[in-house]
Motif scaffolding. Structure first.
Motif, PDB file in Angstrom:
ATOM      1  N   LEU A 167      -0.072  -1.054   0.076  1.00 15.81           N
ATOM      2  CA  LEU A 167       0.060  -0.151   0.028  1.00 15.81           C
ATOM      3  C   LEU A 167       1.299   0.983  -0.242  1.00 15.81           C
ATOM      4  CD1 LEU A 167      -2.958   1.459  -0.157  1.00 15.81           C
ATOM      5  CD2 LEU A 167      -2.583   1.369   3.167  1.00 15.81           C
ATOM      6  N   ASN A 168       1.990   0.895   0.691  1.00 15.38           N
ATOM      7  CA  ASN A 168       2.563   2.843   1.573  1.00 15.38           C
ATOM      8  C   ASN A 168       4.110   2.492   1.166  1.00 15.38           C
ATOM      9  OD1 ASN A 168       1.820   0.828   3.243  1.00 15.38           O
ATOM     10  ND2 ASN A 168       2.737   3.265   4.808  1.00 15.38           N
ATOM     11  N   ASP A 169       4.922   3.777   1.402  1.00 14.08           N
ATOM     12  CA  ASP A 169       6.013   3.470   1.205  1.00 14.08           C
ATOM     13  C   ASP A 169       6.659   4.886   3.204  1.00 14.08           C
ATOM     14  OD1 ASP A 169       6.761   3.358  -0.719  1.00 14.08           O
ATOM     15  OD2 ASP A 169       6.780   4.410  -2.170  1.00 14.08           O
ATOM     16  N   ASN A 170       7.519   3.847   3.027  1.00  7.68           N
ATOM     17  CA  ASN A 170       7.967   4.843   4.301  1.00  7.68           C
ATOM     18  C   ASN A 170       8.775   6.377   4.006  1.00  7.68           C
ATOM     19  OD1 ASN A 170      10.319   3.072   4.079  1.00  7.68           O
ATOM     20  ND2 ASN A 170      10.702   2.283   6.276  1.00  7.68           N
ATOM     21  N   TRP A 171       9.783   5.746   2.894  1.00  7.20           N
ATOM     22  CA  TRP A 171      10.030   7.229   2.533  1.00  7.20           C
ATOM     23  C   TRP A 171       9.753   7.305   1.497  1.00  7.20           C
ATOM     24  CZ3 TRP A 171      15.698   7.383   1.121  1.00  7.20           C
ATOM     25  CH2 TRP A 171      16.059   5.696   0.159  1.00  7.20           C
ATOM     26  N   PRO A 172      10.416   8.164   0.430  1.00  6.15           N
ATOM     27  CA  PRO A 172      10.182   8.604  -1.123  1.00  6.15           C
ATOM     28  C   PRO A 172      11.033   7.296  -1.959  1.00  6.15           C
ATOM     29  CG  PRO A 172      11.308  10.441  -0.290  1.00  6.15           C
ATOM     30  CD  PRO A 172      11.032   9.970   1.201  1.00  6.15           C
ATOM     31  N   VAL A 173      10.618   6.402  -1.895  1.00 10.34           N
ATOM     32  CA  VAL A 173      11.297   5.645  -3.023  1.00 10.34           C
ATOM     33  C   VAL A 173      10.952   4.758  -4.417  1.00 10.34           C
ATOM     34  CG1 VAL A 173      10.406   3.563  -1.595  1.00 10.34           C
ATOM     35  CG2 VAL A 173      13.345   3.095  -2.816  1.00 10.34           C
ATOM     36  N   ALA A 174      11.709   4.835  -5.403  1.00 12.02           N
ATOM     37  CA  ALA A 174      10.804   3.352  -6.261  1.00 12.02           C
ATOM     38  C   ALA A 174      10.678   2.107  -5.639  1.00 12.02           C
ATOM     39  CB  ALA A 174      12.185   3.068  -6.963  1.00 12.02           C
ATOM     40  N   SER A 175       9.002   1.821  -5.736  1.00 11.19           N
ATOM     41  CA  SER A 175       8.954   0.250  -5.273  1.00 11.19           C
ATOM     42  C   SER A 175       7.534   0.147  -5.483  1.00 11.19           C
ATOM     43  CB  SER A 175       8.195   1.193  -3.149  1.00 11.19           C
ATOM     44  OG  SER A 175       7.010   1.207  -3.319  1.00 11.19           O
TER      45      SER A 175
END
Ligand code: BMA
Length: 847
Positions: free
Chosen positions: A625-633
């Motif tokens: 669902l989400n990320d924990n920092w800005p990143v390609a994911s």
């Protein structure tokens, strides 16, 4: 176990009046200083963490920018003293007993009051209660926490192990009870956080301290009997009155108590209970619940419902063993679970706020999800997370906190795990949303990943089993109402086979497409019972890229940009996939856009393919669902809350009534199965229009199909042959747009979809001229989109403005204007909306 207090058959009129407990909340501004450092102390907010404090004071660069991650690694290796002064009111000091209660302490901390040690913590997932009355004095006091480096502690604990414990995680974190992803993950920055991540409170009382309240629900015809259990510490023996209220019903009972720990049990019956349902299935009714015992009170919300996991042998498949279904049954109804996997919402503890929880979970709810899997490499979240899930109807598949590793099984480690689960399960079990306790993430599979465990499987299997038993026993002891699912993926309780590639039993993680580089159509080859992980990566949007990447590095292979890709070869995979399906994009921004388009197509392919398999398949939870920092994911919502293309597609592919097309090979030709999925609890009439269009915008043919679709089912409406849509040459220039009108039970839903005969790169898409007309209506913004030629993945963006459109990444057809609303999360004017609004589509990504 606590001693069971005895109910007294006496009136309660004689009970002594007591003053309420005294709570001093120590949240607020503390100070922090490095133990060995020379720099002066700086402010630190509690709940919060050292990294955030250093960042705010300008002592470290933003870890989320460029390659600054490398520059801040020293923070996790250092020791930190955090402290604050506080006033102790006379009323608190007068209390018989006073404790310092700490939750979510990260992680190894020596706690002192006025220079005297009151206790030590060493497990992020435990709650610590320290008796502190003797250390407090009237007036000003000081509390100090010295945080020892979890990284160094991990290394020290590793050295004590009798045999190596291999892992995919970093920084020896499998030895420390702290989120496994803190050391870095294949989407995560390495930030070994330290701090008080949860409440820090002094609690004083004269009579009672309530430690846990939990219930057992027994549902009858038109009533629900709730057995309420209260675990409390009593200051003195004697008679105490317990009052429990659920909604309008209450019971008051006197008990004879002993000094120390007591267990109370009372029963209440709620007539004609209003049930709690998952999102999309009915209301999320929550009863107010209040418990009073002596001077202590406890309040929470309680949802009444039954929830069970059906995991029994049924149709055989492929293997010679019977299949094992995995079906979540709520209030007697079998629910198709639609959702995604949750990871901690920020690598810095201070960013894990209730507002973030609400924003992300609301996005999940708004995308028609009804389940979130709280992944085992993360953490038990704060209370607000679960409260919001209850409120929004998001069932929680709850892993315990073990992931992609082998873990120790020595006495001390198992004792920590036992203690953390004793706390967490009792803390959380009354949340209506929690559907399942699952032992770990991929730890059975991990037995095959490492040379050590491949060579000496017996040793590592026994090691695994020791830990797994502690988990199973904890569920049995503290929440016998729920199923214990040993691992994700697995076949089910008692089945420890690696279900990674097995689609006939329990849950599976299907990574053939991303990690094994197969085509999207590979998803169709599997017929999972429940797919709890599958994913495809994309890049961040330009708005988010700006926040971490300087202009000169906005290039897929530039170091700063590559640094925000944590899965080896991830950027190359994204670009190689583009080359398979699309014409290569012109600009960096086009590439970002296209990466999100292809991610949406990949996950849509899987979900549509598997939803139609119900009731064989009863759930899809995509990664992540989400990320924990800005990143390609693999996320569908970017760091900061912005929806990617995938999230808009999720809202459509998880719609309760949906039309789906599946290509099937038939003697060298491709046919198209047209399916309707109906998750509603009532039958629907499905009217489907199939319009064949040329890319130039000519509607060639229309075909209508009608079908009755039973409640909670999927049905194949028809198989249409490709040749019905034209010769192969004609089909090079054609696609089919579908519209479903689903009616029944006084509702009407419209669902749109499209299918194509060839990869986009082979199609001569028209250079459509899409116009956007913005307007303001009742305080909200609207944009009307029109086009002269069919346009695909039409994408509206309001630069640098948090907020979502009512729909996006859509197919726009000539003569069929679409009006979207935009709900900004910040104040903005129509002028700003107009200025910041951009619209693009697939054909715009190449010349
Ligand atoms: C899964 C997860 C995570 C990981 C993801 C992507 O299997 O459990 O460990 O981040 O794959 O590789």
């Amino acid at each position: 176990m606590k001693k069971l207090a005895l109910a007294l058959c006496v009136g309660v009129a004689g009970a002594l009046p007591v003053c309420a407990e005294q709570v001093v909340d120590l949240a607020g501004i503390w100070s922090v200083q490095q133990v060995e450092g020379k720099a002066a102390a700086i402010e630190m907010r509690v709940p919060g963490d050292v990294h955030t404090a250093l960042l705010k004071a300008g002592r470290i660069p933003d870890p989320y920018f460029g390659r600054n991650e490398e520059k801040v690694q020293w923070v996790g290796e250092a020791e930190w003293v955090v402290s604050r002064d506080f006033e102790v009111p006379a009323e608190l000091l007068a209390k018989q007993e006073i404790i310092l209660r700490l939750e979510h302490v990260d992680t190894f901390c020596t706690v002192e009051i006025n220079g005297q040690k009151v206790g030590e913590t060493g497990n992020r997932f435990r709650r610590y209660d320290f008796d502190v009355k003797e250390f407090l004095k009237p007036g000003r006091n000081t509390v100090t926490g010295t945080f020892w480096s979890a990284e160094k502690m991990g290394a020290a604990l590793k050295a004590q192990q009798p045999f190596p414990i291999p892992t995919l995680a970093h920084k020896d974190i499998q030895f420390v009870r702290k989120p496994t992803c803190n050391g870095g993950w294949d989407w995560g920055i390495s930030l070994m956080s330290a701090g008080f991540a949860g409440p820090v409170k002094l609690i004083g009382y004269d009579a009672a301290r309530i430690d846990y309240v939990y219930c057992e629900q027994k549902h009858g015809e038109n009533s629900c009997t709730v057995d309420v259990f209260v675990e409390a510490r009593m200051v003195a023996e004697g008679t105490q009155t317990l009052n429990v209220q659920i909604g309008e019903v209450q019971v008051t009972q006197a008990f004879e108590v002993v000094e120390g720990d007591n267990l109370f049990a009372v029963s209440l019956t709620v007539d004609n209970p209003k049930l709690w349902w998952p999102n999309g299935e009915g209301a999320q009714h929550l009863y107010g619940m209040k418990v009073t015992l002596g001077d202590a009170t406890f309040e929470r919300k309680l949802g009444l419902r039954t929830i069970e996991v059906v995991n029994k042998p049924d149709e055989g498949d492929k293997s010679d063993r019977p299949g094992m279904c995995m079906t979540f049954r709520v209030n007697g109804a079998d629910i198709f679970c639609k959702g995604a996997n949750w990871i901690p919402c920020d690598a810095m503890l201070a960013g894990q706020t209730p507002e973030r929880y609400r924003d992300l979970l609301t996005s999940a709810r708004d995308a028609n999800m009804n389940m979130i899997r709280l992944w085992g490499g993360g953490q038990f979240e704060a209370d607000e997370f679960y409260e919001i899930c209850d409120e929004l109807g998001l069932m929680v598949w709850h892993d315990f906190m073990f992931s992609c590793s082998l873990y120790p099984s020595d006495k001390a480690f198992l004792a920590e795990v036992q203690a953390e689960l004793a706390h967490q399960i009792r803390r959380l079990r009354d949340h209506a949303a929690i559907a399942l306790w699952c032992g770990d993430n991929e730890c059975i599979g991990a037995l095959k990943w490492f040379e050590e465990s491949r060579k000496n499987r017996d040793l590592y299997l026994i090691n695994y089993d020791r830990l797994s038993r502690v988990l199973a026993e904890a569920v049995k002891a503290y929440d016998p109402t729920r199923m214990f699912w040993p691992s994700s993926p697995c076949g089910g309780p008692g089945d420890f086979s690696d279900a990674w590639h097995n689609d006939s039993r329990g849950d599976m993680h299907n990574w053939n497409v991303w990690h094994e580089n197969k085509d999207f159509a590979e998803f169709y080859k599997f017929r999972p019972r429940f797919c709890s992980e599958f994913g495809f990566q994309s890049f961040s949007s330009p708005d988010v890229v700006k926040t971490f990447c300087p202009p000169e590095h906005r290039n897929p292979t530039a170091p700063d940009f590559e640094h925000h890709q944590k899965n080896d070869g991830g950027n190359a995979r994204i670009m190689e996939t583009m080359a398979r399906y699309f014409r290569f994009p012109d600009t960096f921004e086009d590439m970002l856009y296209l990466s999100q388009v292809q991610q949406a197509i990949a996950i849509k392919t899987a979900v549509e393919g598997w939803r139609r398999l119900q009731p064989r398949c009863m759930g899809t939870l995509y990664w992540q669902l989400n990320d924990n920092w800005p990143v390609a994911s693999w996320s569908s919502v970017e760091y900061g809350g912005k929806w990617k293309h995938l999230h808009y597609h999720a809202r459509r592919f998880y719609a309760p009534a949906a039309v789906v097309t599946i290509p099937v090979e038939d003697g060298g030709k491709t046919n198209h199965e047209i399916w309707v999925v109906n998750d509603y609890a009532h039958d629907i009439k499905a009217d489907i229009a199939l319009d064949t269009w040329t890319f130039g915008g000519r509607k060639v043919a229309t075909r209508k199909l009608t079908k009755e679709v039973a409640a909670r089912s999927a049905i194949k409406v028809e198989t249409v042959k490709s040749e019905d849509f034209g010769t192969p040459e004609e089909r090079m220039d054609r696609f089919v747009a579908l519209e479903l009108k689903a009616t029944g039970n006084n509702m009407i839903d419209t669902h749109r979809n499209a299918f194509f005969f060839n990869a986009f790169k082979k199609c001569e898409l028209a250079d459509a001229a899409v116009t956007a007309t913005p307007a303001e209506k009742n305080g909200r913004f609207e944009v009307t989109l029109q086009t002269d030629k069919p346009a695909f993945f039409v994408w509206c963006n309001v630069a640098d403005t948090p907020g979502e459109f009512s729909d996006n990444s859509l197919t726009l057809l000539p003569g069929q204007p679409v009006t979207l609303t935009f709900t900004p999360k910040v104040k903005m004017s129509l002028d700003e909306f107009r200025k910041n609004l951009t619209v693009t589509h697939l054909r715009k990504t190449y010349r």
